[in-house]
Design a protein around this motif. Sequence first.
Motif, PDB file in Angstrom:
ATOM      1  N   SER A 288       0.829  -1.211   0.000  1.00  0.00           N
ATOM      2  CA  SER A 288       0.000   0.000   0.000  1.00  0.00           C
ATOM      3  C   SER A 288       0.861   1.257   0.000  1.00  0.00           C
ATOM      4  O   SER A 288       0.604   2.216  -0.740  1.00  0.00           O
ATOM      5  N   LEU A 289       1.910   1.247   0.830  1.00  0.00           N
ATOM      6  CA  LEU A 289       2.806   2.401   0.867  1.00  0.00           C
ATOM      7  C   LEU A 289       3.571   2.552  -0.443  1.00  0.00           C
ATOM      8  O   LEU A 289       3.772   3.672  -0.930  1.00  0.00           O
ATOM      9  N   SER A 290       3.981   1.426  -1.024  1.00  0.00           N
ATOM     10  CA  SER A 290       4.740   1.510  -2.272  1.00  0.00           C
ATOM     11  C   SER A 290       3.900   2.118  -3.384  1.00  0.00           C
ATOM     12  O   SER A 290       4.409   2.882  -4.212  1.00  0.00           O
ATOM     13  N   VAL A 291       2.606   1.803  -3.417  1.00  0.00           N
ATOM     14  CA  VAL A 291       1.736   2.330  -4.470  1.00  0.00           C
ATOM     15  C   VAL A 291       1.552   3.841  -4.306  1.00  0.00           C
ATOM     16  O   VAL A 291       1.684   4.614  -5.271  1.00  0.00           O
ATOM     17  N   CYS A 292       1.242   4.290  -3.095  1.00  0.00           N
ATOM     18  CA  CYS A 292       0.995   5.731  -2.911  1.00  0.00           C
ATOM     19  C   CYS A 292       2.284   6.535  -3.060  1.00  0.00           C
ATOM     20  O   CYS A 292       2.271   7.654  -3.606  1.00  0.00           O
TER      21      CYS A 292
ATOM     22  N   PHE B 231       5.537  12.169   2.214  1.00  0.00           N
ATOM     23  CA  PHE B 231       5.511  10.732   2.465  1.00  0.00           C
ATOM     24  C   PHE B 231       5.159  10.357   3.905  1.00  0.00           C
ATOM     25  O   PHE B 231       4.895   9.187   4.171  1.00  0.00           O
ATOM     26  N   MET B 232       5.137  11.318   4.830  1.00  0.00           N
ATOM     27  CA  MET B 232       5.093  10.952   6.253  1.00  0.00           C
ATOM     28  C   MET B 232       3.696  10.869   6.839  1.00  0.00           C
ATOM     29  O   MET B 232       3.459  10.048   7.738  1.00  0.00           O
ATOM     30  N   LEU B 233       2.767  11.694   6.401  1.00  0.00           N
ATOM     31  CA  LEU B 233       1.466  11.786   7.055  1.00  0.00           C
ATOM     32  C   LEU B 233       0.343  11.417   6.090  1.00  0.00           C
ATOM     33  O   LEU B 233       0.423  11.712   4.897  1.00  0.00           O
ATOM     34  N   PRO B 234      -0.734  10.794   6.597  1.00  0.00           N
ATOM     35  CA  PRO B 234      -1.870  10.449   5.732  1.00  0.00           C
ATOM     36  C   PRO B 234      -2.541  11.674   5.115  1.00  0.00           C
ATOM     37  O   PRO B 234      -3.094  11.589   4.019  1.00  0.00           O
ATOM     38  N   VAL B 235      -2.513  12.809   5.818  1.00  0.00           N
ATOM     39  CA  VAL B 235      -3.185  14.011   5.316  1.00  0.00           C
ATOM     40  C   VAL B 235      -2.303  14.830   4.390  1.00  0.00           C
ATOM     41  O   VAL B 235      -2.734  15.849   3.861  1.00  0.00           O
ATOM     42  N   ALA B 236      -1.056  14.392   4.173  1.00  0.00           N
ATOM     43  CA  ALA B 236      -0.119  15.193   3.401  1.00  0.00           C
ATOM     44  C   ALA B 236      -0.514  15.275   1.932  1.00  0.00           C
ATOM     45  O   ALA B 236      -0.293  16.304   1.287  1.00  0.00           O
ATOM     46  N   THR B 237      -1.082  14.209   1.410  1.00  0.00           N
ATOM     47  CA  THR B 237      -1.454  14.182  -0.008  1.00  0.00           C
ATOM     48  C   THR B 237      -2.559  13.145  -0.195  1.00  0.00           C
ATOM     49  O   THR B 237      -2.632  12.172   0.577  1.00  0.00           O
TER      50      THR B 237
ATOM     51  N   PRO C  36      -3.073  10.573  -2.316  1.00  0.00           N
ATOM     52  CA  PRO C  36      -2.666   9.162  -2.396  1.00  0.00           C
ATOM     53  C   PRO C  36      -2.337   8.548  -1.046  1.00  0.00           C
ATOM     54  O   PRO C  36      -2.642   7.374  -0.800  1.00  0.00           O
ATOM     55  N   ASN C  37      -1.707   9.317  -0.153  1.00  0.00           N
ATOM     56  CA  ASN C  37      -1.430   8.802   1.196  1.00  0.00           C
ATOM     57  C   ASN C  37      -2.716   8.485   1.936  1.00  0.00           C
ATOM     58  O   ASN C  37      -2.818   7.460   2.628  1.00  0.00           O
ATOM     59  N   ALA C  38      -3.710   9.353   1.803  1.00  0.00           N
ATOM     60  CA  ALA C  38      -4.985   9.134   2.486  1.00  0.00           C
ATOM     61  C   ALA C  38      -5.688   7.879   1.955  1.00  0.00           C
ATOM     62  O   ALA C  38      -6.266   7.105   2.723  1.00  0.00           O
ATOM     63  N   VAL C  39      -5.639   7.685   0.638  1.00  0.00           N
ATOM     64  CA  VAL C  39      -6.262   6.492   0.046  1.00  0.00           C
ATOM     65  C   VAL C  39      -5.585   5.234   0.553  1.00  0.00           C
ATOM     66  O   VAL C  39      -6.246   4.263   0.954  1.00  0.00           O
ATOM     67  N   ALA C  40      -4.249   5.218   0.550  1.00  0.00           N
ATOM     68  CA  ALA C  40      -3.516   4.042   1.025  1.00  0.00           C
ATOM     69  C   ALA C  40      -3.746   3.805   2.517  1.00  0.00           C
ATOM     70  O   ALA C  40      -3.855   2.660   2.965  1.00  0.00           O
ATOM     71  N   PHE C  41      -3.828   4.888   3.288  1.00  0.00           N
ATOM     72  CA  PHE C  41      -4.026   4.749   4.735  1.00  0.00           C
ATOM     73  C   PHE C  41      -5.373   4.109   5.051  1.00  0.00           C
ATOM     74  O   PHE C  41      -5.485   3.288   5.974  1.00  0.00           O
ATOM     75  N   SER C  42      -6.380   4.448   4.291  1.00  0.00           N
ATOM     76  CA  SER C  42      -7.711   3.889   4.547  1.00  0.00           C
ATOM     77  C   SER C  42      -7.856   2.479   3.998  1.00  0.00           C
ATOM     78  O   SER C  42      -8.787   1.768   4.365  1.00  0.00           O
TER      79      SER C  42
END
Length: 567
Positions: free
Chosen positions: A218-222, A502-508, A510-516
Amino acid sequence: MPFLIAVSKSEAKCGFVIILMALYWCMECIPLAVTALLPVILFPMMGIMESDEVCIQYLKDSNMLFFGGLLVAIAVEHWNLHRRIALQVLLLVGVKPSLLMIGFMITTAFLSMWISNTASTAMMLPIANAVLQQLCDTEANAEERNCRLTAVRDGQENRAFELDDSKESDDTKFKAGDSSVNMAPNTVPLEVCERSPVEEQRKLKREEKYTKLLKGMSLSVCYAASIGGTATLTGTTPNVILKGQIDELFPENGGIINFASFFGFSFPNMVLMLALSWLWLQFMFLGFKESFGCGTKKDGDLEAYRVIKDEYKKLGRMSFAESCVLVIFTLLVLMWFTREPGFIPGWATVLFNKDKSYVTDGTVAMFMSSLLFCIPSTFPRCQSRHDAPAEAHSALLTWDVVHEKMPWNILLLLGGGFALAHGSEKSGLSQWLGESLIPLQNIPPFAISILLCLLVAMFTECSSNTATTTLFLPILASMATAIKIHPLYIMFPCTISASLAFMLPVATPPNAVAFSYGNLKVMDMAKAGFILNFVGVITINIAINTWGVAIFQLNTFPSWANVTKTP
């Protein structure tokens, strides 16, 4: 407000507007696009610029370039061409654990070069989850079969031992019809495997392994989506902002930033960053033994490959609409590359731009995207006059689809950034900032670049990358002219650093999508992203000091950097 009252100069008024917009963008107390419209209100009221002059900044050539690129991206998504490309690439790469993560990263990065980072992430994550689920299920089934075979073998050995010791007693039991020996020789109750402590421990290890793998995937994709967007001029909004700010602040730059030159610098940097990110994520979530271990293909690999192949078969044959969109997309990229390749005269120079830059990348983008509204989505067939009238075929792209999927707020954000840059020049704020930053001449340029990249990368974790680049680039341009270094030497690395969220779910997004989607914790993303932020800054500065110098002549201070707009 006290700052505005204490100093009544136009520089202070423009500084007040910039600080106010920066706070609104960081806190998001009102929508970002609405904040971007504040110069339309405040600049005329404060006497910085006339209303006509402010409003014209909101629809420049860079906006049209971005708009045309988005139209093609919307067509690709609308006809599901991006999914076909993704599955085809995964089939070519393979699904072995050592290649699975890099396969998804390459596919996601390639798609993010042309379509929305969020869209590519949202499309790739379900595919990754299905492949991993199939790998886990196949491994579980294989362990269960091995468990049963082991139990059968142990039962046969025990039975043979007992027969040697008490053959006569067993014959008596068999004649008496004892049910204990009537069981089929290859049948073992399932409870034998379930009650085994060894098998329970193996099951827990397997679940833990695939939970970790899902997090890493998930992290690699975002992360790949954010990295891939840095490779092309239209890949993400900060790249377009860089071109717009360079053209606005240095109008005599001769088109130094175009699609070909941007790609020539950013694509190798993207590849390097992607490879290093893959190594770090493999180390964190798989370990190098699992990643690079040799061996033959397993059943799980074949099953996972079959899952991807079945998904590809569901798409069916490529339709006429998909073929047309693919042709238009390919032609657009080729025309971008060959318009001004740099080492030879491009087609635009030969045909149109003999004395002025009439045809730009924005012209090409709008021309090719306009074809999407003209070409029908189904192949036209001839009809005889006796046939019933056929229904009109819809075009490859309709305005209803564009209205639904176009991120209109991004166009306003771009315009707001250009208005701020123009206001800084007109008010004299840029000149004041440049004079204030002259003492930085004593610091080596590479150290300035690294420190500014770290600052931007930290700032973009809690702010939109569009807002970050909009705020920083005019200041960086003023600093570059003040200390007499090439403006791109610091503006280019900081622009790419704005995408290192890359560090926080709210940063961008794609991070939010991967986090959920990936059962991630904030600490998982923070630990992985913290190192990747430093890796990204280092690779960007390696790039700008090596092939960046050769492409843009960064070791000299250009003459066009002295010719800025006067207030």
